[in-house]
Design a protein around this motif. Structure first.
Motif, mmCIF file in Angstrom:
data_model
loop_
_atom_site.group_PDB
_atom_site.id
_atom_site.type_symbol
_atom_site.label_atom_id
_atom_site.label_comp_id
_atom_site.label_asym_id
_atom_site.label_seq_id
_atom_site.Cartn_x
_atom_site.Cartn_y
_atom_site.Cartn_z
ATOM 1 N N VAL A 78 -6.144 27.677 -12.780
ATOM 2 C CA VAL A 78 -7.331 26.904 -12.389
ATOM 3 C C VAL A 78 -7.080 25.443 -12.740
ATOM 4 O O VAL A 78 -6.979 25.081 -13.910
ATOM 5 C CB VAL A 78 -8.589 27.423 -13.105
ATOM 6 N N THR A 79 -6.939 24.607 -11.750
ATOM 7 C CA THR A 79 -6.637 23.193 -11.953
ATOM 8 C C THR A 79 -7.841 22.464 -12.555
ATOM 9 O O THR A 79 -8.978 22.964 -12.497
ATOM 10 C CB THR A 79 -6.265 22.524 -10.620
ATOM 11 N N PRO A 80 -7.610 21.274 -13.137
ATOM 12 C CA PRO A 80 -8.742 20.512 -13.681
ATOM 13 C C PRO A 80 -9.842 20.255 -12.665
ATOM 14 O O PRO A 80 -11.030 20.291 -13.001
ATOM 15 C CB PRO A 80 -8.086 19.201 -14.144
ATOM 16 N N THR A 81 -9.454 20.028 -11.418
ATOM 17 C CA THR A 81 -10.457 19.794 -10.375
ATOM 18 C C THR A 81 -11.294 21.047 -10.149
ATOM 19 O O THR A 81 -12.536 20.982 -10.043
ATOM 20 C CB THR A 81 -9.786 19.379 -9.061
ATOM 21 N N LEU A 82 -10.619 22.197 -10.089
ATOM 22 C CA LEU A 82 -11.334 23.455 -9.908
ATOM 23 C C LEU A 82 -12.187 23.796 -11.130
ATOM 24 O O LEU A 82 -13.280 24.352 -11.002
ATOM 25 C CB LEU A 82 -10.354 24.595 -9.627
ATOM 26 N N ARG A 83 -11.681 23.444 -12.330
ATOM 27 C CA ARG A 83 -12.469 23.677 -13.538
ATOM 28 C C ARG A 83 -13.764 22.881 -13.494
ATOM 29 O O ARG A 83 -14.831 23.383 -13.828
ATOM 30 C CB ARG A 83 -11.676 23.275 -14.782
ATOM 31 N N GLN A 84 -13.653 21.639 -13.094
ATOM 32 C CA GLN A 84 -14.837 20.792 -13.006
ATOM 33 C C GLN A 84 -15.825 21.345 -11.973
ATOM 34 O O GLN A 84 -17.035 21.385 -12.209
ATOM 35 C CB GLN A 84 -14.440 19.362 -12.642
ATOM 36 N N PHE A 85 -15.268 21.802 -10.845
ATOM 37 C CA PHE A 85 -16.121 22.385 -9.813
ATOM 38 C C PHE A 85 -16.785 23.662 -10.309
ATOM 39 O O PHE A 85 -17.994 23.879 -10.113
ATOM 40 C CB PHE A 85 -15.289 22.669 -8.559
ATOM 41 N N GLY A 86 -15.993 24.540 -10.950
ATOM 42 C CA GLY A 86 -16.527 25.802 -11.449
ATOM 43 C C GLY A 86 -17.598 25.591 -12.513
ATOM 44 O O GLY A 86 -18.624 26.275 -12.521
ATOM 45 N N SER A 87 -17.368 24.629 -13.407
ATOM 46 C CA SER A 87 -18.341 24.345 -14.448
ATOM 47 C C SER A 87 -19.641 23.809 -13.848
ATOM 48 O O SER A 87 -20.740 24.220 -14.247
ATOM 49 C CB SER A 87 -17.760 23.325 -15.435
ATOM 50 N N GLY A 88 -19.500 22.915 -12.884
ATOM 51 C CA GLY A 88 -20.687 22.370 -12.235
ATOM 52 C C GLY A 88 -21.449 23.423 -11.452
ATOM 53 O O GLY A 88 -22.688 23.484 -11.502
ATOM 54 N N LEU A 89 -20.707 24.277 -10.739
ATOM 55 C CA LEU A 89 -21.347 25.342 -9.967
ATOM 56 C C LEU A 89 -22.041 26.328 -10.901
ATOM 57 O O LEU A 89 -23.132 26.828 -10.594
ATOM 58 C CB LEU A 89 -20.310 26.059 -9.110
ATOM 59 N N SER A 90 -21.421 26.609 -12.047
ATOM 60 C CA SER A 90 -22.037 27.496 -13.032
ATOM 61 C C SER A 90 -23.382 26.943 -13.480
ATOM 62 O O SER A 90 -24.381 27.673 -13.558
ATOM 63 C CB SER A 90 -21.109 27.667 -14.241
#
Length: 332
Positions: A269-281
C-alpha cells in the motif's frame, strides 16, 4: 442492470441522506475545530424522522452496518510494523497492558453498577483503544441486546466530549509532571481517545511529542483486532448476532483490517493509497455515525441518567492515572 437499478432505488435515498449529513458535519467540525463524530451524531439525531418507515430507511440501515464495517476495515491502512518497531517494545507493552486492564475493569465496574456487562466492554473499549471508531467497531461485533444502539450512541457522545477535554487538559498535566518529549508522547498517545485529538495535543507541545503520540495511538488502534475477536467470541457464546446466526470467529471487516495492516507494513500500500484509505475510512465512519444518529430518538438518550456518565468519566480518569503511573515507575 434491472437488479442494480432496483437496489440503487432501494438504498440510494438513505445513503445519500447519510452522506449529506456527514459532509455537513465535516464542514462544521473544520469551522469550529470540534470532533466531527460529535457533529455527525447530533446532526443525524436532528434528522431522525428519516429513519421512520419510508424511502430512506433501507439506505440508513445499510450505512449504519455496511458502511461502518468498511470504515473499520480501512483503519488498517494507518498502521505499519515499522512504526511500532521504531518506537521500541516498552510503549507496546504499556499499551497492551493498559487496554486489557481498562476493558476488564470497565466490565467489572459496569456489572457492579447494574449495567449490562457488554456496555462495560463497549465503553471500556472505546476509552482504551480509539474512541468513537472503536465504539462503532465493537458495536458491529457485539450481539444484539435491548438498548444496544442507544448505548453505542451514548458512548460516542461520551468519548468525543472527553477526548476534546483531554486535548486541552492533558498537555497541562504533561508540563506539571515534567515529562520529557518522548514520555509526553507516550502519555498523550496512550490516553486520549480519538486520533485527531491526540495529534492536536501532541503537536501543540513539540514535533517529537506529536510524532511519538501519533505512533503510540496507532498501536492502540492495532489493539482493535484482538478486542473485536473477543467481542465476536462473546457473540458466538450468546448464540449469534442480529441475524440469529452464529457469526464467523473473525468477521470480514476484522480480517480486512488485518490484511490492510499487513499490506501496508510490506509497502504494498503506497503512501498515496494509505492517505486515500485513511481518508475514506474517516468518511465511512462519519457517515455511519450520522446514520446511527438518525436511528435514535432524543427522548431515549434523555433517560440514561448520571451513572453512565460517571462510568465513562471514571474510565477516562483511570486510564490517565494508570499510564502516568507506569511512566513514573519506568523512569525510576
Amino acid at each position: 442492470m434491472n437488479r442494480f437499478r432496483m437496489l440503487a432505488g432501494r438504498y440510494m435515498p438513505g445513503l445519500l441522506a447519510s452522506v449529506v449529513v456527514a459532509v455537513a458535519a465535516q464542514s462544521l467540525a473544520s469551522q469550529y475545530q470540534a470532533p466531527v463524530m460529535l457533529f455527525a451524531l447530533l446532526l443525524g439525531m436532528a434528522m431522525n424522522f428519516l429513519s421512520a418507515d419510508g424511502p430512506c430507511k433501507p439506505g440508513i440501515d445499510l450505512a449504519a452496518r455496511g458502511v461502518l464495517r468498511l470504515g473499520v476495515a480501512l483503519l488498517g491502512t494507518r498502521i505499519t510494523l515499522e512504526q511500532i518497531a521504531a518506537l521500541g517494545w516498552e510503549p507496546v507493552q504499556l499499551v497492551v497492558v493498559s487496554v486489557i486492564v481498562t476493558i476488564v475493569l470497565s466490565m467489572l465496574v459496569a456489572r457492579a453498577m447494574g449495567f449490562n456487562v457488554l456496555f462495560g466492554l463497549l465503553s471500556g473499549g472505546a476509552t482504551a483503544i480509539c474512541g468513537a471508531s472503536a465504539a462503532l467497531a465493537l458495536a458491529a461485533a457485539l450481539p444484539a441486546h435491548p438498548g444496544k444502539e442507544r448505548a453505542t450512541l451514548f458512548t460516542v457522545i461520551g468519548v468525543s466530549a472527553l477526548s476534546t477535554a483531554a486535548m486541552i487538559i492533558y498537555p497541562m498535566i504533561v508540563r506539571a509532571a515534567g515529562l520529557d518529549p518522548v514520555q509526553a508522547g507516550v502519555f498523550l498517545g496512550g490516553t486520549i481517545h480519538d486520533v485527531a485529538q491526540v495529534v492536536g495535543a501532541g503537536y501543540s507541545l513539540s514535533n517529537e511529542t506529536g510524532d511519538t503520540a501519533t505512533v503510540v495511538k496507532l498501536i492502540r488502534v492495532a489493539m482493535l483486532l484482538p478486542v473485536i475477536l473477543a467481542a465476536t467470541m462473546i457473540t458466538r457464546a450468546r448464540g449469534g448476532h442480529e441475524s440469529g446466526q452464529r457469526p464467523p470467529l473473525l468477521p470480514w471487516f476484522a480480517v480486512a483490517f488485518l490484511v490492510f495492516a499487513v499490506l501496508t507494513s510490506l509497502g504494498v500500500v503506497t503512501p498515496t493509497l494509505r492517505q486515500f484509505g485513511s481518508g475514506l475510512s474517516t468518511w465511512c465512519l462519519v457517515t455511519a455515525i450520522a446514520a446511527l444518529g438518525m436511528k435514535i430518538q432524543l427522548r431515549e438518550l434523555a433517560t440514561v441518567g448520571i451513572r453512565p456518565v460517571l462510568l465513562m468519566f471514571g474510565q477516562t480518569a483511570f486510564l490517565a492515572a494508570w499510564v502516568l503511573g507506569l511512566l513514573w515507575l519506568g523512569a525510576r
